[in-house]
Design a protein around this motif. Sequence first.
Motif, PDB file in Angstrom:
ATOM      1  N   GLU A  20      20.865 -27.737  -8.929  1.00 19.35           N
ATOM      2  CA  GLU A  20      21.734 -27.098  -9.929  1.00 19.35           C
ATOM      3  C   GLU A  20      23.082 -26.727  -9.331  1.00 19.35           C
ATOM      4  OE1 GLU A  20      21.352 -26.845 -13.177  1.00 19.35           O
ATOM      5  OE2 GLU A  20      19.461 -27.904 -12.970  1.00 19.35           O
ATOM      6  N   LYS A  21      23.058 -26.181  -8.127  1.00 20.23           N
ATOM      7  CA  LYS A  21      24.307 -25.809  -7.454  1.00 20.23           C
ATOM      8  C   LYS A  21      25.171 -27.042  -7.179  1.00 20.23           C
ATOM      9  CE  LYS A  21      22.580 -21.789  -4.923  1.00 20.23           C
ATOM     10  NZ  LYS A  21      22.257 -21.281  -3.577  1.00 20.23           N
ATOM     11  N   LYS A  22      24.519 -28.107  -6.778  1.00 19.32           N
ATOM     12  CA  LYS A  22      25.230 -29.322  -6.386  1.00 19.32           C
ATOM     13  C   LYS A  22      25.843 -30.051  -7.579  1.00 19.32           C
ATOM     14  CE  LYS A  22      24.351 -33.497  -3.627  1.00 19.32           C
ATOM     15  NZ  LYS A  22      23.317 -34.191  -2.832  1.00 19.32           N
ATOM     16  N   TYR A  23      25.112 -30.120  -8.692  1.00 16.56           N
ATOM     17  CA  TYR A  23      25.548 -30.954  -9.813  1.00 16.56           C
ATOM     18  C   TYR A  23      25.886 -30.205 -11.104  1.00 16.56           C
ATOM     19  CZ  TYR A  23      23.605 -34.769  -7.025  1.00 16.56           C
ATOM     20  OH  TYR A  23      23.337 -35.661  -6.029  1.00 16.56           O
ATOM     21  N   GLY A  24      25.311 -29.047 -11.313  1.00 18.01           N
ATOM     22  CA  GLY A  24      25.397 -28.375 -12.601  1.00 18.01           C
ATOM     23  C   GLY A  24      26.800 -28.143 -13.128  1.00 18.01           C
ATOM     24  N   GLU A  25      27.632 -27.502 -12.342  1.00 16.56           N
ATOM     25  CA  GLU A  25      28.979 -27.183 -12.821  1.00 16.56           C
ATOM     26  C   GLU A  25      29.804 -28.441 -13.082  1.00 16.56           C
ATOM     27  OE1 GLU A  25      31.070 -24.147 -10.680  1.00 16.56           O
ATOM     28  OE2 GLU A  25      29.290 -22.887 -10.607  1.00 16.56           O
ATOM     29  N   GLU A  26      29.675 -29.427 -12.216  1.00 15.56           N
ATOM     30  CA  GLU A  26      30.440 -30.670 -12.405  1.00 15.56           C
ATOM     31  C   GLU A  26      29.967 -31.423 -13.642  1.00 15.56           C
ATOM     32  OE1 GLU A  26      33.345 -33.618 -11.623  1.00 15.56           O
ATOM     33  OE2 GLU A  26      33.137 -31.505 -11.138  1.00 15.56           O
ATOM     34  N   ILE A  27      28.667 -31.459 -13.878  1.00 13.60           N
ATOM     35  CA  ILE A  27      28.147 -32.107 -15.085  1.00 13.60           C
ATOM     36  C   ILE A  27      28.691 -31.401 -16.323  1.00 13.60           C
ATOM     37  CG2 ILE A  27      26.043 -32.460 -16.463  1.00 13.60           C
ATOM     38  CD1 ILE A  27      24.606 -33.114 -13.805  1.00 13.60           C
ATOM     39  N   TRP A  28      28.680 -30.078 -16.299  1.00 12.85           N
ATOM     40  CA  TRP A  28      29.193 -29.331 -17.441  1.00 12.85           C
ATOM     41  C   TRP A  28      30.691 -29.592 -17.640  1.00 12.85           C
ATOM     42  CZ3 TRP A  28      27.479 -27.489 -21.666  1.00 12.85           C
ATOM     43  CH2 TRP A  28      28.245 -26.617 -22.430  1.00 12.85           C
ATOM     44  N   ARG A  29      31.450 -29.617 -16.547  1.00 10.26           N
ATOM     45  CA  ARG A  29      32.889 -29.881 -16.631  1.00 10.26           C
ATOM     46  C   ARG A  29      33.147 -31.257 -17.252  1.00 10.26           C
ATOM     47  NH1 ARG A  29      36.810 -32.600 -14.483  1.00 10.26           N
ATOM     48  NH2 ARG A  29      35.554 -33.637 -12.922  1.00 10.26           N
ATOM     49  N   LEU A  30      32.420 -32.248 -16.809  1.00 12.34           N
ATOM     50  CA  LEU A  30      32.585 -33.596 -17.345  1.00 12.34           C
ATOM     51  C   LEU A  30      32.176 -33.670 -18.811  1.00 12.34           C
ATOM     52  CD1 LEU A  30      31.266 -35.621 -14.293  1.00 12.34           C
ATOM     53  CD2 LEU A  30      33.630 -35.583 -15.124  1.00 12.34           C
ATOM     54  N   PHE A  31      31.144 -32.942 -19.175  1.00 16.02           N
ATOM     55  CA  PHE A  31      30.685 -32.926 -20.564  1.00 16.02           C
ATOM     56  C   PHE A  31      31.753 -32.342 -21.481  1.00 16.02           C
ATOM     57  CE2 PHE A  31      28.619 -30.654 -24.086  1.00 16.02           C
ATOM     58  CZ  PHE A  31      27.964 -31.719 -24.687  1.00 16.02           C
ATOM     59  N   MET A  32      32.453 -31.338 -21.017  1.00 14.28           N
ATOM     60  CA  MET A  32      33.429 -30.642 -21.843  1.00 14.28           C
ATOM     61  C   MET A  32      34.757 -31.395 -21.979  1.00 14.28           C
ATOM     62  SD  MET A  32      31.731 -28.171 -22.977  1.00 14.28           S
ATOM     63  CE  MET A  32      32.999 -27.264 -23.833  1.00 14.28           C
ATOM     64  N   LEU A  33      34.982 -32.395 -21.157  1.00 15.40           N
ATOM     65  CA  LEU A  33      36.221 -33.169 -21.237  1.00 15.40           C
ATOM     66  C   LEU A  33      36.226 -34.052 -22.480  1.00 15.40           C
ATOM     67  CD1 LEU A  33      36.623 -34.378 -17.550  1.00 15.40           C
ATOM     68  CD2 LEU A  33      37.916 -32.566 -18.683  1.00 15.40           C
ATOM     69  N   GLU A  34      37.407 -34.505 -22.835  1.00 16.73           N
ATOM     70  CA  GLU A  34      37.512 -35.497 -23.907  1.00 16.73           C
ATOM     71  C   GLU A  34      36.665 -36.704 -23.527  1.00 16.73           C
ATOM     72  OE1 GLU A  34      39.162 -35.230 -26.813  1.00 16.73           O
ATOM     73  OE2 GLU A  34      39.598 -33.169 -26.264  1.00 16.73           O
ATOM     74  N   HIS A  35      36.166 -37.394 -24.505  1.00 21.63           N
ATOM     75  CA  HIS A  35      35.232 -38.500 -24.251  1.00 21.63           C
ATOM     76  C   HIS A  35      35.971 -39.823 -24.027  1.00 21.63           C
ATOM     77  CE1 HIS A  35      31.741 -36.061 -25.030  1.00 21.63           C
ATOM     78  NE2 HIS A  35      32.368 -35.566 -26.074  1.00 21.63           N
ATOM     79  N   ASP A  36      36.688 -39.914 -22.915  1.00 23.99           N
ATOM     80  CA  ASP A  36      37.239 -41.226 -22.585  1.00 23.99           C
ATOM     81  C   ASP A  36      36.213 -41.970 -21.735  1.00 23.99           C
ATOM     82  OD1 ASP A  36      37.560 -40.586 -19.826  1.00 23.99           O
ATOM     83  OD2 ASP A  36      39.543 -39.770 -20.189  1.00 23.99           O
ATOM     84  N   GLU A  37      36.303 -43.261 -21.723  1.00 23.54           N
ATOM     85  CA  GLU A  37      35.252 -44.084 -21.132  1.00 23.54           C
ATOM     86  C   GLU A  37      35.070 -43.847 -19.637  1.00 23.54           C
ATOM     87  OE1 GLU A  37      34.109 -48.757 -20.983  1.00 23.54           O
ATOM     88  OE2 GLU A  37      34.840 -47.903 -22.835  1.00 23.54           O
ATOM     89  N   VAL A  38      36.144 -43.629 -18.897  1.00 26.06           N
ATOM     90  CA  VAL A  38      36.039 -43.431 -17.458  1.00 26.06           C
ATOM     91  C   VAL A  38      35.253 -42.155 -17.151  1.00 26.06           C
ATOM     92  CG1 VAL A  38      37.334 -43.024 -15.325  1.00 26.06           C
ATOM     93  CG2 VAL A  38      38.172 -44.677 -16.992  1.00 26.06           C
TER      94      VAL A  38
END
Length: 82
Positions: A20-38
């Motif tokens: 969770e420490k390693k991936y959780g925050e980054e996964i959440w950050r990516l989820f909250m971004l606009e949905h561009d393909e990259v």
Amino acid sequence: MKDLVEILEKIGANEYAAIEKKYGEEIWRLFMLEHDEVKEEEFYSMIEKADNEYHQLHGKLEQLLQAYFINIHTELIEVVED
């Protein structure tokens, strides 16, 4: 996220807390971004990495939860012996 990590550590699931420490925050950050393909590819790649690490633990979380419940069950339910 912080509460989840603390709870996992409290029950002795330190390996899960580390994931969770390693991936959780980054996964959440990516989820909250606009949905561009990259970013979507990066998001799913990060989830796959976290899932792989999680599955390598072979269900230890279930055992840890059972052991934790056994230790605290009398705090949660009243045990009546006949």
